[in-house]
Design an enzyme around this catalytic site. Sequence first.
Site, PDB file in Angstrom:
ATOM      1  N   LYS A 188       1.198  -0.763  -0.129  1.00 15.41           N
ATOM      2  CA  LYS A 188      -0.214   0.044   0.298  1.00 15.41           C
ATOM      3  C   LYS A 188       1.161   1.060   0.191  1.00 15.41           C
ATOM      4  O   LYS A 188       1.602   0.951   0.806  1.00 15.41           O
ATOM      5  CB  LYS A 188      -1.073   0.277   1.635  1.00 15.41           C
ATOM      6  CG  LYS A 188      -2.129   0.786   0.648  1.00 15.41           C
ATOM      7  CD  LYS A 188      -2.022   1.702   0.843  1.00 15.41           C
ATOM      8  CE  LYS A 188      -1.609   2.950   2.196  1.00 15.41           C
ATOM      9  NZ  LYS A 188      -1.753   4.697   1.139  1.00 15.41           N
ATOM     10  N   GLU A 264       9.961   1.416  10.469  1.00 15.45           N
ATOM     11  CA  GLU A 264      11.045   2.890  10.044  1.00 15.45           C
ATOM     12  C   GLU A 264      10.351   3.727  10.318  1.00 15.45           C
ATOM     13  O   GLU A 264       9.182   4.167   9.762  1.00 15.45           O
ATOM     14  CB  GLU A 264      11.393   2.605   8.955  1.00 15.45           C
ATOM     15  CG  GLU A 264      13.772   2.996   8.959  1.00 15.45           C
ATOM     16  CD  GLU A 264      13.741   3.622   7.220  1.00 15.45           C
ATOM     17  OE1 GLU A 264      13.371   2.717   6.721  1.00 15.45           O
ATOM     18  OE2 GLU A 264      14.546   5.153   7.280  1.00 15.45           O
ATOM     19  N   CYS A 298      13.837  10.499   6.482  1.00 15.01           N
ATOM     20  CA  CYS A 298      14.053  10.030   8.095  1.00 15.01           C
ATOM     21  C   CYS A 298      15.085  10.553   8.950  1.00 15.01           C
ATOM     22  O   CYS A 298      15.246  10.452   9.574  1.00 15.01           O
ATOM     23  CB  CYS A 298      13.042   9.195   8.385  1.00 15.01           C
ATOM     24  SG  CYS A 298      13.690   7.671   7.112  1.00 15.01           S
ATOM     25  N   GLU A 396      10.179  16.133  14.677  1.00 11.65           N
ATOM     26  CA  GLU A 396      11.215  16.078  13.815  1.00 11.65           C
ATOM     27  C   GLU A 396       9.767  16.723  12.708  1.00 11.65           C
ATOM     28  O   GLU A 396       8.739  16.137  12.384  1.00 11.65           O
ATOM     29  CB  GLU A 396      11.117  14.719  13.608  1.00 11.65           C
ATOM     30  CG  GLU A 396      11.422  13.955  11.339  1.00 11.65           C
ATOM     31  CD  GLU A 396      10.909  12.710  11.725  1.00 11.65           C
ATOM     32  OE1 GLU A 396       9.487  12.244  11.518  1.00 11.65           O
ATOM     33  OE2 GLU A 396      11.721  11.876  10.753  1.00 11.65           O
TER      34      GLU A 396
END
Length: 500
Positions: A188, A264, A298, A396
Amino acid sequence: MTQALTPLSLPPVPREFGFFVDGKVVPAGTRDLSERRSPAHDVPVTRIPKCTTADLDAAVAAARRAFEDRRWSGLGGAARGAVLLRAAALIRARAEEIAYFETLENGKPIAQARGEVMGCADMFDYASGLARSLHGDSFNNLGDGLFGLVTREPVGVVGLITPWNFPFLILCERVPYILASGCTLVVKPSEVTSATTLLLAEILTEAGLPDGCMNVVTGSGSSIGQALIEHMDVDMLSFTGSTAVGRRCVEAAGRSNFKKLGLELGGKNPQIVFADADLDDAADGVAFGIAFNAGQCCVSGSRLIVERSVAEAFAQRVQAKLARLRIGDPLDETTQVGAITTAAQHDIILGYIQSGQEDGARLICGGEVLDTGEGRFITPAVFTDVTRDMDLARDEVFGPVLVILPFDTLDEAIEIANDTVYGLAASVWSKNIDTALTVTRRVRAGRFWVNTTLAGGPELPLGGFRQSGWGREAGVYGVEEYTQIKSVHVEIGKRTHWGE
Ligand code: NDP
């Protein structure tokens, strides 16, 4: 090398894609379509079906059939490896088309997209060897009456959810390893960047992957993604994206069938610069580490932890590097930094730039919206006077926003670097081997770079410590994640009977 289609222009009409189940493209039919507009040009570039949960069930059922009848896992590693090698060649042959749609949907520079696609072909090359070399262990030290074997077996049907920042690269850091292990899968992709995942499904079929081994369902995360993470017939889920959705994956696994998870997630990655570093190289690395992919990585180096004696001069070097970046149209071959991929992400980044200043941090450069007439572009921002408790230093941002945190001693540098809930990646810049190694050993991060940043290849595993995730992708470790271990105990000779 790829041949550039020059000059690159926008597609006259958006390309329509179907989704992919059991080796075939399924046209959208009466399903709703999701139209993607290029984040850099604001014109429609692709149309993708919004799959239903019945479509997802059909995809999982196809993957289950393909797994259970052993059409893939029952092949020898050499045969599986041959398919992966052919896929690598086909990716190279279609690199220009893949890179073009990656750029149109994501907004990243075309030159970067081409490089990523070539790296992806390399992943398939490398994983083909792993399909052959994957093996278990044996125990010949259990006495004359017992022999032990440890075998590795594929986990089964894998659900794979990928994000929009590196749609093809993140996909290819996982798919060849999943297939090398003998698993089958249902992918997906992010609804805004699904095109290149659908191209990979076509490529794998052309490369000889049996029907049903790779299926792609498209649609939003909240509908089809959520249904995939809750699915009772998925044995393992690999998720890459936000920590918030990662938490949902853990909860859904607990509520459903305890599927195995690979996660992750986010990062707030330190770039630790000592005064004895090659400061010009370090400034280049820091600028690259925060501006590459418009900071939407990331593993972006978003916290510059720099020795106080050189902090001011070093900040000026970084600013000078950032000022020279070519930001703009990603279809221009010379562009280094493209567009912000989604409108939501654009707002998140600008929100942090504003709230950071309200909290007392000082913006020393960038943070502006480029007026290009169309599209979403933000110039890389650098903040000083940042305290460690500020959101800007802790969250983040996932954009081109760098905070500077000075340090005086090695211990303090390590302490600041570890002052985060994350542990995805870190870089250290020093010409002193003792310093570099001490930092590497004591800072908690799954990927480490010494005098470089954002380097990598198919051999080295990816993944994080702490709230950056569970498990590893890529490399030998990556393929092993998609296997489970069986211990086999073999009695030799006549059994000693119970009680005798
Ligand atoms: P998400 O975590 O929402 O998206 C990542 C993937 O998960 C996409 O495929 C998304 O689908 C899917 N998804 C979303 N909700 C669900 C759900 N309930 N169940 C299953 N799958 C779901 O990231 P965002 O796009 O919202 O970005 C927000 C933040 O996430 C960023 O600011 C950044 O901090 C972080 N992020 C981190 C990434 C990384 O590589 N570590 C990558 C992307 C984001 P869809 O897009 O179709 O909704």
